[in-house]
Motif scaffolding. Structure first.
Motif, PDB file in Angstrom:
ATOM      1  N   ALA A 120      -5.793  -3.525   4.617  1.00 14.12           N
ATOM      2  CA  ALA A 120      -6.318  -4.468   3.780  1.00 14.12           C
ATOM      3  C   ALA A 120      -6.102  -5.311   4.164  1.00 14.12           C
ATOM      4  O   ALA A 120      -7.707  -6.496   3.397  1.00 14.12           O
ATOM      5  CB  ALA A 120      -4.746  -4.820   3.109  1.00 14.12           C
ATOM      6  N   GLU A 145      -1.544   0.452   7.682  1.00 13.30           N
ATOM      7  CA  GLU A 145      -0.853  -1.385   7.872  1.00 13.30           C
ATOM      8  C   GLU A 145      -1.975  -1.943   8.116  1.00 13.30           C
ATOM      9  O   GLU A 145      -1.965  -3.268   7.533  1.00 13.30           O
ATOM     10  CB  GLU A 145      -0.101  -1.418   8.301  1.00 13.30           C
ATOM     11  N   LYS A 160      -6.898   5.497   4.786  1.00 11.59           N
ATOM     12  CA  LYS A 160      -6.484   5.605   3.782  1.00 11.59           C
ATOM     13  C   LYS A 160      -4.849   4.786   4.523  1.00 11.59           C
ATOM     14  O   LYS A 160      -4.366   6.093   4.942  1.00 11.59           O
ATOM     15  CB  LYS A 160      -6.596   6.266   2.822  1.00 11.59           C
ATOM     16  N   ASP A 161      -4.693   3.724   3.962  1.00  8.14           N
ATOM     17  CA  ASP A 161      -3.286   3.030   2.843  1.00  8.14           C
ATOM     18  C   ASP A 161      -2.496   3.110   4.846  1.00  8.14           C
ATOM     19  O   ASP A 161      -1.093   2.687   4.976  1.00  8.14           O
ATOM     20  CB  ASP A 161      -1.946   4.504   3.300  1.00  8.14           C
ATOM     21  N   GLU A 178       0.699  -1.070  -0.246  1.00  4.84           N
ATOM     22  CA  GLU A 178       0.266   0.301  -0.038  1.00  4.84           C
ATOM     23  C   GLU A 178       1.086   1.511  -0.019  1.00  4.84           C
ATOM     24  O   GLU A 178       0.288   1.927  -0.623  1.00  4.84           O
ATOM     25  CB  GLU A 178      -0.538   0.134   0.784  1.00  4.84           C
ATOM     26  N   LYS A 179       1.706   1.219   0.211  1.00  9.05           N
ATOM     27  CA  LYS A 179       3.194   1.391   0.382  1.00  9.05           C
ATOM     28  C   LYS A 179       4.047   2.221  -1.172  1.00  9.05           C
ATOM     29  O   LYS A 179       4.928   2.997  -0.833  1.00  9.05           O
ATOM     30  CB  LYS A 179       3.771   2.394   2.263  1.00  9.05           C
TER      31      LYS A 179
END
Length: 561
Positions: free
Chosen positions: A552, A549, A546-547, A156-157
């Motif tokens: 997801a 860890e 959002k984003d 995501e990063k």
């Protein structure tokens, strides 16, 4: 409580809601849409009685797998039943938690050969190592060595220190903390000064195992680690506890460990590399791992293994409208058992830590029963082996009785406030999940101030039972009274925290008789009740920002409709 000793200031950080994040907030409820805040009358008598009983010498410090556990289980089941709860595990009150005791013996030196000069590390002084594999002997022999920077794979990063790399059978050298840990502020791609899960040693071992590494060795550096080598050595030598798995840890690395900073520098110099330059490069996106060409790692040790069965205690209050949606209250019932004697007393009674949190489960269960069931079911979960590394909560989260996809969120209670009511509540960071909105409404109703964590770099969010759920996507409330006491202010609060840290924390002095003020605990409990009741009385599903860890995992278990 926490695996490593807390500082006096950190003692006030009993619990956490979130670590700092620079990300945008998730699309969660606004305060106006949330249910009204409820602060019920709570039974001080129950809180005191249960705390007194569980912390008595008769329970011998409540160590897992002992007679003290048997007494604890019987007592809690009786209390849960009398509070009106139902058995939470398909008609049973307990969940089996198989544990493994594993003790490394006869460790050899860790040798790196094939460089300009051999580098040797002595066990204890220069390196520590242990295995999550349940086997009688651990051996790493002539394993290729790779420097993998911070050892992070965060899709995501857009960050992957293992990109294009095959480390199967190899030994990886990993830096502690996050790439941006030196950022003065608690913001940035990895939270800056505020540690994310990617910075924790647990994550680094897990990712190394996913990548197929034979061994994962973290470079110890006191500032980014937030503790000295003495803590690393004492915590990772002697008996370690694991949750038993079906494959005996076969999916884990052969060995995990830590090495001293000076030895890491010596190793890289022997391989023709400059440690400081590589560390600087590893802090930037796009870093490519560096094989230490020709260098081989070898070390090993024997494992003394014993197996024990421990238990979580589970009670449930079925929901009135949506009983298949769940809100959790968690607290660990275990403590250290018998410990280093002080004035002839060798029982670590664990009154504050965590007989108070366990007593809170019973007290809150009574309050819920009196108020009537909310829309969603409420689960009261007393977990084992927190002091051994969050093993009871980890086992439950990996083998949930109630599906995590149907678990809305929870409230973790790890040691209530024995210092009196405070004007503030400490939050370990803010902005990580939708739970912020709930907490802000609760704080406003209680007329208390929300205070940011003073030491976000220490990663407290990842060191208590709520973390076992968070990493699987379930948001958890974790907050607690600050040091600005109603009676005496910050000076009194700091003095009280220091006194507990010095004289009673993880010591025989943590006894019922030492608790002089219960008003702060009741104040905490009212906030915890309000938090759980709000979650159980709405149809909202809080998510991570959002984003984050953990976003997801939540999105995977509960896809957007």
């Amino acid at each position: 409580m926490l695996r490593f000793p807390r500082t006096a200031a950190a003692f006030a950080v009993l619990l956490s809601v979130a670590a700092c994040s620079g990300s945008d907030k998730a699309a969660g409820p606004d305060a106006a849409s949330l249910p009204d805040v409820q602060f019920p009358e709570l039974s001080l008598q129950t809180l005191q009685d249960v705390t007194k009983e569980l912390s008595s010498d008769a329970y011998e410090g409540r160590a897992p797998g002992t007679a003290g556990e048997e007494k604890t289980l019987a007592y809690l089941i009786k209390q849960f039943e009398e509070a009106g709860l139902k058995p939470g595990n398909n008609g049973k009150w307990t969940q089996d938690v198989p544990l493994v005791e594993i003790t490394a013996k006869n460790a050899t030196p860790l040798s790196f050969t094939g460089g300009k000069a051999p580098v040797t590390l002595n066990y204890g002084n220069d390196y520590v190592a242990f295995s999550y594999r349940v086997q009688p002997k651990t051996e790493v022999k002539d394993s290729d060595v790779v420097f993998v920077g911070y050892g992070i794979n965060a899709p995501e990063k857009g960050w992957n220190d293992y990109a294009g790399l095959d480390v199967k059978g190899k030994t990886v050298i990993i830096l502690v903390n996050d790439p941006d840990w030196q950022t003065p502020e608690a913001k940035g791609e990895f939270g800056g000064r505020a540690m994310t899960y990617y910075g924790r040693w647990t994550y680094k071992y897990e990712e190394a195992a996913r990548q197929g590494a034979a061994a994962a060795l973290i470079v110890h550096d006191t500032e980014p680690a937030a503790y000295g080598w003495n803590v690393v050595e004492s915590s990772n030598t002697g008996t370690q506890y694991l949750a038993e798995t079906k494959n005996g840890g076969a999916d884990q690395t052969v060995a995990n460990g830590w090495i001293q900073l000076a030895k890491a520098k010596e190793l890289l110099a022997s391989a023709g590399q400059d440690f400081d330059k590589l560390r600087a490069a590893a802090g930037k996106k796009g870093f490519k791992a560096v094989p230490l060409t020709g260098v081989k790692a070898s070390f090993g040790f024997d494992n003394q293994i014993a197996k024990k069965m421990s238990h979580n205690v589970v009670g449930v209050l079925p929901g009135a409208k949506r009983p298949d949606e769940y809100v959790l209250y968690t607290a660990h019932w275990d403590h250290l058992g018998r410990c280093t004697p002080v004035n002839g007393d060798d029982i670590c009674n664990g009154a504050v830590d965590n007989a108070t949190g366990t007593a809170a489960l019973v007290t809150l269960a009574q309050a819920y029963q009196k108020a009537g069931a909310p829309d969603r079911s409420v689960v009261f979960l007393a977990v084992t082996a927190e002091e051994s590394g969050l093993l009871g909560s980890e086992y439950y989260a990996a083998n949930p009785i109630f599906p995590l996809a149907q678990t809305v969120g929870g409230v973790n209670m790890d040691a209530l406030n024995p210092n009196g009511p405070a004007k503030d509540i400490v939050v370990v960071g803010r902005g990580k999940s939708d739970l912020d909105t709930y907490l802000e409404k609760i704080a406003q109703a209680a007329k208390v101030t929300i205070v940011d964590e003073p030491t976000p770099e220490k990663g407290f969010y990842y060191r208590s039972d709520h973390f076992s759920f968070a990493k699987r996507g379930v948001p958890f409330f974790n907050f607690g009274a600050g040091e600005d006491l109603v009676d005496g202010g910050k000076e009194a609060g700091k003095k009280a925290a220091e006194d507990y840290e010095k004289n009673r924390y993880h010591a025989p002095g943590d006894e019922y008789a030492a608790i002089k003020n219960w008003d702060g605990m009741i104040a905490d409990l009212k906030l915890f009740y309000a938090a759980g009741r709000m979650l159980a009385s709405t149809d909202a599903w809080p998510n991570w920002v959002k984003d984050d860890e953990f976003r997801a995992a939540r999105d995977k278990s509960r896809p957007a409709k």
